[in-house]
Design a protein around this motif. Sequence first.
Motif, PDB file in Angstrom:
ATOM      1  N   GLN A  27      22.685 -21.272 -21.460  1.00 54.19           N
ATOM      2  CA  GLN A  27      22.882 -20.246 -20.659  1.00 54.19           C
ATOM      3  C   GLN A  27      22.300 -20.416 -19.278  1.00 54.19           C
ATOM      4  O   GLN A  27      22.865 -19.498 -18.306  1.00 54.19           O
ATOM      5  N   ASP A  28      21.425 -21.137 -19.150  1.00 54.39           N
ATOM      6  CA  ASP A  28      20.923 -21.520 -17.809  1.00 54.39           C
ATOM      7  C   ASP A  28      21.742 -22.419 -16.972  1.00 54.39           C
ATOM      8  O   ASP A  28      21.310 -22.697 -15.591  1.00 54.39           O
ATOM      9  N   TYR A  35      24.787 -28.988 -17.171  1.00 60.30           N
ATOM     10  CA  TYR A  35      24.053 -28.396 -18.693  1.00 60.30           C
ATOM     11  C   TYR A  35      24.089 -30.174 -19.213  1.00 60.30           C
ATOM     12  O   TYR A  35      22.853 -30.646 -19.958  1.00 60.30           O
TER      13      TYR A  35
END
Length: 118
Positions: A27-28, A35
Amino acid sequence: MLTTDFPHPDSYRADEDELDAREPPTQDFPDRNAYQAAWEQWDAEYEVFQERKTSGAVFIQENGCGFSTLLVVTGPHRGSLWFDGRATCDLILPLTLEGRPVSFTDWLARRSMELVCW
């Protein structure tokens, strides 16, 4: 890494917890490529960390399903055998026979012995 002392598992547990806490959460990273790059960097660090867990030890028997028996050749646990159970429980445990560490001589004499992970 045979010249480096075999690390007792208690010596690296806090470092492993810290490394686990730094695993990049999906989610970051709204961008999948960002990612993937962050995770690959973390995974490379984790792989080096995993290799350090068996410093100073030789894999003397493959027990199947990712399990192995290690002979420690350097450090204070030199001469003892350990069970590498990281495939399922993420632990490396000393083998014992009648409450004492199993030596290489014990292992050779009793290949099918009643070894217990301590």
